[in-house]
Design a protein around this motif. Structure first.
Motif: not given
Length: 740
Positions: A615-616, A612, A592-597, A623, A620
């Motif tokens: 991302v990248k 999500t 939940e701390s990952l930088e995702v929508p 990750d 992602v």
């Protein structure tokens, strides 16, 4: 006094019991005789004695007592009022007289009574054994008493049984929770029950000592209390043993055969091709040439000078060099003579001709053929089959065969199904080492080929299609004795209840094929599947994953797009016995701390929307999976992607998102070095072009060791196969001590 169950055995006792049983209408030992044998093998039985009606009871038995009728015609005592419990010494004579009257009403004569001490209260279990054709003793355990044929909560195994195998049988019972003391009940002495079964069916048990005249045994019930397991009833049935009742004899010449010339032939003879009307043998020659076989092909024909543009020889006697393989498609009556002329010149002959042992009138013809090839030093495959496919050897009986060399070897009793196995398997992503159609297996057997494959470094995975329980028993024996273990998948034909039969014992009545096939698979450590599609699915998974990975437990993590799809995936896994428990809170928090929508579900299943995944450009996924594998170690991690939706919605702005996700799965796998198997589900939305994209992505994933499936049901079945076979391989690697 007739028989005291506390006496000791003499070498001739069992012979005497059999002779007496053959003179009884029931064809059974008396219960006291049966218990006498049990006690000599250390199996706990109640103290008891047979007496005549009115005879004084010896003083060593303690009340309360159990009284049972003895009659040469009586099979089921309870049904005729032939059992009374809680009897005192004072009541014994009256009870016996009442029993005499009750039996008379059912047409039986009371010859005496068996009087025993009552066993402690406990759970009623049935333990039995029956000789089955080609299998030897099949052993059953289940909930006993009068309920055995009501609930049919039973499990089977094949003697001899080790104690771990007996425990596996018990764990298969739905009623095992009851034996474990569910809802405050009595906890059964499971070690005592295992010991009892081992003394009956273990390597040194009673079954191993019984002659073929004894065909069925029921110990029903065995009373299992908190401290004992006591056989309170025993039924031994004597009967004539069919010639097929003994365990199937080994085929071959008794010496190990080098099968490499079969899979890498350089000189092939073809018998039965026509110079006028192309037939099966002609098509075989064409298959060889179109498939790129660059060795020597020798058509054998008594009259034609050439066939398919190749010079012929009149008979195998005219061949000057050793032939690795002969494909024989002659009329059955001509086969033996033709092969006899190749004595010392042919290593393997595959007889595709029919009309042999598969029909009653052909049994003598098959026997003569086997005798001929053994005298000639030829190993026979078949008859009544289609041929052998060997990818590296460019040998196949199938037109336009898939000939990319692989590591999966299949042995099939069916010729026609062999074709389907090759076609469906290739479409599933399997590259085959070989597929051998053995037909009747008159000489080279499935077990012998399995043994060869276990020792062949070219083979990593073994598939079997079998229709004979006897042949499966031979395979079980090979796997049990082998020092090397490889994954084995079994597709079995004839898995219906039709194998059960009218029998004197409960065990015989319940010993249907639908129970014996799973018993063999469990005991042999084989993955049993139900369909050709499942067969291909399991073989594809096992030939693709890295089996050096050692997964723990049976937990799975699902990751992908589509919440509803994840739910269906979890359901499919549950049906295969695989759980999807929530991830540890620490893992969820880190995800939940990952930088995702927003809009993600990070528990398990892990559900992420398309935003999500973008991302990248799909990176992602690495990750997310690295976090999962760093903080947990599921046995299986299944990624599922709707390729059409992802590429249609994200491809224009984010590029090859699906391909990046696939690469990310491999990157997370390799970096984590966890004991987790990675599988992939690629779904199509049915739109134009999506199917081709899915195929391309599937090839990409398979090249990096990730098996790919089109549906969750397939991935779940594959997960079960991978976990079952991983367990077998790693237990075998521990050696004999580890297997125990």
């Amino acid at each position: 006094m007739l028989v005291d169950t506390a006496q000791t055995s003499s070498p001739d006792t069992i012979v005497e019991f059999i002779a007496q049983a053959k003179n009884r209408e029931s064809a059974m030992f008396t219960e006291a005789e049966g218990k006498f044998l049990l006690s000599t093998f250390g199996i706990d039985t109640p103290q008891g004695v047979e007496i005549e009606v009115g005879q004084e009871l010896p003083g060593h038995l303690r009340e309360p007592l159990v009284v049972k009728a003895i009659s040469t015609t009586l099979v089921h005592k309870s049904d005729a009022g032939g059992v009374r419990v809680g009897v005192s010494r004072a009541e014994l004579n009256n009870v016996a007289l009442q029993m005499r009257g009750s039996l008379a009403e059912f047409g039986h004569q009371l010859d005496g009574v068996l009087v025993e001490e009552m066993a402690p209260a406990g759970h009623e279990i049935i333990v039995g054994a029956v000789r089955a054709p080609g299998l030897g003793w099949t052993v059953m355990v289940g909930l006993g008493g009068v309920l055995v044929e009501v609930f049919e909560d039973v499990a089977f195994g094949l003697a001899p049984l080790s104690e771990p195998q007996i425990l596996d049988m018990l764990q298969e019972l739905r009623g095992m929770k009851v034996l474990d003391g569910a809802r405050g009940g009595v906890k059964a002495d499971i070690p005592a029950l295992v010991t009892l079964i081992s003394r009956l069916a273990g390597p040194e048990g009673l079954l191993a000592a019984l002659p073929a005249d004894v065909v069925e045994i029921d110990l029903n019930p065995v009373i299992v209390s908190g401290t004992r397991a006591v056989a309170v009833d025993a039924r031994f049935v004597v009967g004539a043993q069919d010639a097929t009742g003994a365990q199937a004899s080994a085929t071959g010449n008794g010496q190990a055969t080098d099968f490499s010339p079969l899979f890498h032939p350089r000189r092939i003879a073809v018998l039965g091709a026509s110079g006028k009307r192309p037939n099966l043998a002609n098509r075989f020659i064409r298959n060889l040439r179109s498939g790129g076989f660059d060795g020597t092909i020798v058509p054998v024909h008594p009259a034609a000078d050439e066939i398919e543009g190749l010079p012929t020889v009149a008979s195998l006697a005219d061949v000057n060099e050793t032939l690795d393989y002969a494909f024989v498609a002659l009329p059955g009556a001509r086969v033996a003579k033709a092969l006899g002329q190749g004595a010392g010149k042919v290593r393997f002959a595959q007889v595709v001709s029919s009309g042999f042992g598969e029909v009653e009138e052909g049994k003598d013809l098959e026997s003569a053929l086997v005798a001929t090839v053994r005298e000639a030093g030829i190993r026979l495959i078949g008859p009544n089959c289609l041929g052998t496919h060997a990818s590296a050897g460019k040998l196949s009986f199938v037109p336009e065969a898939p000939l990319t060399p692989g590591t999966t070897a299949v042995v099939s009793q069916s010729g026609g199904l062999s074709v389907d196995i090759l076609r469906v398997g290739a479409a599933s992503g399997i590259d085959f080492h070989s597929v051998v159609s053995i037909g009747n297996g008159a000489d080279v057997s499935a077990a012998e080929l399995v043994s060869s494959h276990l020792g062949n470094d070219e083979v990593h995975v073994i598939g079997l299609y079998l229709e004979s329980l006897g042949i499966a028993r031979e395979v079980l024996d090979v796997l049990s004795a082998a020092e090397t273990r490889k994954p084995v998948v079994l597709l079995a034909g004839g898995r219906t209840s039709g194998g059960s039969r009218a029998a004197t014992s409960h065990t015989g009545a319940l010993a249907g094929n639908h129970r014996l096939w799973p018993a063999i698979a469990r005991q042999a450590g084989i993955t049993l599947v139900d369909s050709l599609a499942d067969f291909a699915t399991a073989l594809h998974a096992l030939s693709t994953v890295d089996l050096s990975v050692k997964p723990n437990g049976n937990e799975a993590v699902l990751f992908g797009n589509g919440g509803g799809a994840s739910v269906l995936g979890a359901d499919a896994l549950d049906r295969q016995g695989i759980s999807t428990s929530p991830l540890p809170e620490s893992v969820t928090a880190e995800l939940e701390s990952l930088e995702v929508p927003p809009g993600n579900g990070f528990h398990n299943p892990i559900d992420v929307p398309a935003g999500t995944l973008a991302v990248k450009s799909g990176g992602v996924a690495a990750d997310i999976l690295k976090v999962v594998l760093a903080g947990s170690e599921p046995a299986v991690l299944i990624t599922h992607l709707n390729v059409g939706i992802i590429q249609r919605n994200l491809g224009a702005t984010h590029g090859d998102v699906t391909g990046t996700i696939i690469d990310s799965i491999a990157a997370a796998r390799d970096e984590s070095q966890s004991n987790t198997h990675q599988l992939l589900v690629l779904k199509s939305d049915g739109s134009d072009g999506t199917g081709d994209m899915v195929k391309a992505y599937a090839r990409r994933a398979r090249r990096i060791g990730i098996p790919v499936f089109g549906a969750f049901e397939d991935a779940a079945l594959a997960s079960r196969a991978v976990l079952e076979q991983s367990k077998q391989i790693h237990q075998a690697s521990l050696g004999a001590d580890g297997r125990q």
